[in-house]
Design a protein around this motif. Structure first.
Motif, PDB file in Angstrom:
ATOM      1  N   PRO A 105       0.803  -1.233   0.000  1.00 15.99           N
ATOM      2  CA  PRO A 105       0.000   0.000   0.000  1.00 15.99           C
ATOM      3  C   PRO A 105       0.834   1.280   0.000  1.00 15.99           C
ATOM      4  O   PRO A 105       0.337   2.339  -0.398  1.00 15.99           O
ATOM      5  CB  PRO A 105      -0.822  -0.127   1.300  1.00 15.99           C
ATOM      6  CG  PRO A 105      -0.903  -1.587   1.555  1.00 15.99           C
ATOM      7  CD  PRO A 105       0.431  -2.117   1.112  1.00 15.99           C
ATOM      8  N   ASN A 106       2.086   1.215   0.442  1.00 15.80           N
ATOM      9  CA  ASN A 106       2.913   2.415   0.519  1.00 15.80           C
ATOM     10  C   ASN A 106       3.890   2.570  -0.643  1.00 15.80           C
ATOM     11  O   ASN A 106       4.678   3.520  -0.668  1.00 15.80           O
ATOM     12  CB  ASN A 106       3.688   2.417   1.833  1.00 15.80           C
ATOM     13  CG  ASN A 106       2.791   2.693   3.029  1.00 15.80           C
ATOM     14  OD1 ASN A 106       1.925   3.564   2.970  1.00 15.80           O
ATOM     15  ND2 ASN A 106       2.972   1.944   4.098  1.00 15.80           N
ATOM     16  N   LEU A 115      -3.127  16.206 -11.505  1.00 13.14           N
ATOM     17  CA  LEU A 115      -4.350  15.734 -10.854  1.00 13.14           C
ATOM     18  C   LEU A 115      -4.367  14.206 -10.798  1.00 13.14           C
ATOM     19  O   LEU A 115      -4.207  13.542 -11.820  1.00 13.14           O
ATOM     20  CB  LEU A 115      -5.574  16.217 -11.637  1.00 13.14           C
ATOM     21  CG  LEU A 115      -6.953  15.890 -11.039  1.00 13.14           C
ATOM     22  CD1 LEU A 115      -7.180  16.704  -9.768  1.00 13.14           C
ATOM     23  CD2 LEU A 115      -8.047  16.185 -12.061  1.00 13.14           C
ATOM     24  N   PRO A 116      -4.529  13.613  -9.604  1.00  9.64           N
ATOM     25  CA  PRO A 116      -4.560  12.146  -9.508  1.00  9.64           C
ATOM     26  C   PRO A 116      -5.886  11.586 -10.004  1.00  9.64           C
ATOM     27  O   PRO A 116      -6.832  12.336 -10.285  1.00  9.64           O
ATOM     28  CB  PRO A 116      -4.380  11.898  -8.008  1.00  9.64           C
ATOM     29  CG  PRO A 116      -4.949  13.120  -7.365  1.00  9.64           C
ATOM     30  CD  PRO A 116      -4.617  14.266  -8.285  1.00  9.64           C
ATOM     31  N   ALA A 117      -5.970  10.285 -10.104  1.00 12.10           N
ATOM     32  CA  ALA A 117      -7.209   9.631 -10.532  1.00 12.10           C
ATOM     33  C   ALA A 117      -8.301   9.857  -9.491  1.00 12.10           C
ATOM     34  O   ALA A 117      -8.056   9.789  -8.280  1.00 12.10           O
ATOM     35  CB  ALA A 117      -6.978   8.136 -10.716  1.00 12.10           C
ATOM     36  N   GLU A 118      -9.522  10.132  -9.958  1.00  6.31           N
ATOM     37  CA  GLU A 118     -10.653  10.355  -9.067  1.00  6.31           C
ATOM     38  C   GLU A 118     -11.436   9.055  -8.896  1.00  6.31           C
ATOM     39  O   GLU A 118     -11.899   8.463  -9.861  1.00  6.31           O
ATOM     40  CB  GLU A 118     -11.576  11.436  -9.648  1.00  6.31           C
ATOM     41  CG  GLU A 118     -10.949  12.826  -9.724  1.00  6.31           C
ATOM     42  CD  GLU A 118     -10.884  13.506  -8.366  1.00  6.31           C
ATOM     43  OE1 GLU A 118     -11.608  13.060  -7.447  1.00  6.31           O
ATOM     44  OE2 GLU A 118     -10.113  14.472  -8.227  1.00  6.31           O
ATOM     45  N   ASN A 119     -11.535   8.598  -7.650  1.00  2.84           N
ATOM     46  CA  ASN A 119     -12.290   7.385  -7.317  1.00  2.84           C
ATOM     47  C   ASN A 119     -11.921   6.198  -8.212  1.00  2.84           C
ATOM     48  O   ASN A 119     -12.781   5.561  -8.812  1.00  2.84           O
ATOM     49  CB  ASN A 119     -13.801   7.650  -7.416  1.00  2.84           C
ATOM     50  CG  ASN A 119     -14.262   8.742  -6.472  1.00  2.84           C
ATOM     51  OD1 ASN A 119     -13.845   8.782  -5.317  1.00  2.84           O
ATOM     52  ND2 ASN A 119     -15.108   9.631  -6.960  1.00  2.84           N
ATOM     53  N   PRO A 120     -10.647   5.874  -8.299  1.00  2.00           N
ATOM     54  CA  PRO A 120     -10.236   4.759  -9.161  1.00  2.00           C
ATOM     55  C   PRO A 120     -10.584   3.409  -8.550  1.00  2.00           C
ATOM     56  O   PRO A 120     -10.597   3.246  -7.326  1.00  2.00           O
ATOM     57  CB  PRO A 120      -8.715   4.945  -9.249  1.00  2.00           C
ATOM     58  CG  PRO A 120      -8.353   5.584  -7.944  1.00  2.00           C
ATOM     59  CD  PRO A 120      -9.491   6.506  -7.617  1.00  2.00           C
ATOM     60  N   VAL A 121     -10.842   2.443  -9.433  1.00  2.00           N
ATOM     61  CA  VAL A 121     -11.192   1.076  -9.020  1.00  2.00           C
ATOM     62  C   VAL A 121     -10.506   0.098  -9.966  1.00  2.00           C
ATOM     63  O   VAL A 121     -10.440   0.344 -11.180  1.00  2.00           O
ATOM     64  CB  VAL A 121     -12.719   0.844  -9.055  1.00  2.00           C
ATOM     65  CG1 VAL A 121     -13.045  -0.610  -8.741  1.00  2.00           C
ATOM     66  CG2 VAL A 121     -13.426   1.768  -8.074  1.00  2.00           C
ATOM     67  N   ALA A 122      -9.990  -0.999  -9.431  1.00  2.00           N
ATOM     68  CA  ALA A 122      -9.443  -2.087 -10.252  1.00  2.00           C
ATOM     69  C   ALA A 122     -10.221  -3.346  -9.924  1.00  2.00           C
ATOM     70  O   ALA A 122     -10.442  -3.656  -8.746  1.00  2.00           O
ATOM     71  CB  ALA A 122      -7.964  -2.285  -9.964  1.00  2.00           C
ATOM     72  N   LEU A 206      -4.460   0.619  -5.453  1.00  2.00           N
ATOM     73  CA  LEU A 206      -5.878   0.252  -5.566  1.00  2.00           C
ATOM     74  C   LEU A 206      -6.214  -1.034  -4.841  1.00  2.00           C
ATOM     75  O   LEU A 206      -7.365  -1.485  -4.868  1.00  2.00           O
ATOM     76  CB  LEU A 206      -6.260   0.125  -7.048  1.00  2.00           C
ATOM     77  CG  LEU A 206      -6.077   1.395  -7.893  1.00  2.00           C
ATOM     78  CD1 LEU A 206      -6.548   1.137  -9.319  1.00  2.00           C
ATOM     79  CD2 LEU A 206      -6.815   2.548  -7.273  1.00  2.00           C
ATOM     80  N   GLY A 207      -5.247  -1.663  -4.204  1.00  2.00           N
ATOM     81  CA  GLY A 207      -5.517  -2.860  -3.452  1.00  2.00           C
ATOM     82  C   GLY A 207      -5.174  -4.131  -4.229  1.00  2.00           C
ATOM     83  O   GLY A 207      -4.722  -4.088  -5.379  1.00  2.00           O
ATOM     84  N   GLN A 208      -5.416  -5.252  -3.589  1.00  2.00           N
ATOM     85  CA  GLN A 208      -5.154  -6.550  -4.216  1.00  2.00           C
ATOM     86  C   GLN A 208      -6.435  -7.059  -4.865  1.00  2.00           C
ATOM     87  O   GLN A 208      -7.507  -6.996  -4.286  1.00  2.00           O
ATOM     88  CB  GLN A 208      -4.689  -7.557  -3.158  1.00  2.00           C
ATOM     89  CG  GLN A 208      -4.273  -8.887  -3.732  1.00  2.00           C
ATOM     90  CD  GLN A 208      -3.838  -9.867  -2.653  1.00  2.00           C
ATOM     91  OE1 GLN A 208      -4.618 -10.690  -2.205  1.00  2.00           O
ATOM     92  NE2 GLN A 208      -2.577  -9.755  -2.235  1.00  2.00           N
TER      93      GLN A 208
END
Length: 209
Positions: A105-106, A115-122, A206-208
């Motif tokens: 995560p780090n 500007l970073p991604a807004e509400n990104p999901v994988a 975005l997590g595993q």
């Protein structure tokens, strides 16, 4: 470290005595050669293991690291890879010798003011991983920014990535995977880079999946 602006007798490269000279980003650099020391303390062993762990993790990731940290290295004596290693060695590892491991995560794959991604999901979909993000709320000038995505597979040590993918305005990118990767857990990341490659966003974990 000293900078030889034109060198004492002109630009120099190579090793003379205890001095090593080389050219980096157009500047002539001179350094004192490091003296070897006995590797005995746990602190030294821990430092060496941390360097090995982060270097192994970044193996074959240089294209995305170059895109992600290249702007920060521009017009400096620093190298994009050294910047990436320096930050992540300090912030993205956990444990102590001999049990050092990556703290996913780090991990940071890019860093900048874009500007970073807004509400990104994988998420897993048929044939690969789908990355999505919101397309509302950004200035029109940011619409042409290109997405950077990466999936790292801890079980195999493989990684799949796009350095210059879909535009921000599209809101979606698909990362195809091989059949043997479909059942493996993957650590996922997203960022954006400007069309002229001069600006990047800070990457997001975005997590595993």
């Amino acid at each position: 470290m000293g900078k030889l602006l034109g060198g004492i007798y002109g630009p120099t490269t190579g090793t003379t005595g205890n001095l090593t000279s080389y050219v980096l980003n157009g500047q002539n650099i001179i350094r004192m050669r490091a003296h070897s020391r006995t590797r005995s303390s746990e602190r030294q062993l821990d430092n060496e293991m941390r360097m090995k762990v982060i270097s192994d993790f970044f193996f074959h990731m240089k294209p995305i690291l170059k895109a992600g940290f290249g702007p920060a290295a521009k017009n400096t004596t620093k190298n994009y890879y050294n910047i990436a290693v320096s930050y992540n060695k300090k912030h993205a590892l956990k444990g102590f010798y001999p049990n050092v491991e990556v703290d996913y995560p780090n991990v940071l794959l890019s860093d900048g003011d874009l500007l970073p991604a807004e509400n990104p999901v994988a998420k897993r979909v048929s044939g690969g991983i789908e990355f999505t993000w919101d397309t509302d709320g950004f200035a029109w000038g940011n619409g042409a920014d290109q997405v950077m995505v990466l999936a790292y597979f801890p079980e195999s040590g493989r990684r799949e990535m796009f350095c210059y993918g879909a535009r921000r305005m599209e809101g979606r990118e698909f990362l195809p995977l091989q059949d043997n990767q479909m059942e493996q857990p993957a650590e996922t990341y997203i960022s954006f880079i400007s069309p002229d490659r001069s600006e990047v966003a800070r990457s997001i974990y975005l997590g595993q999946v």
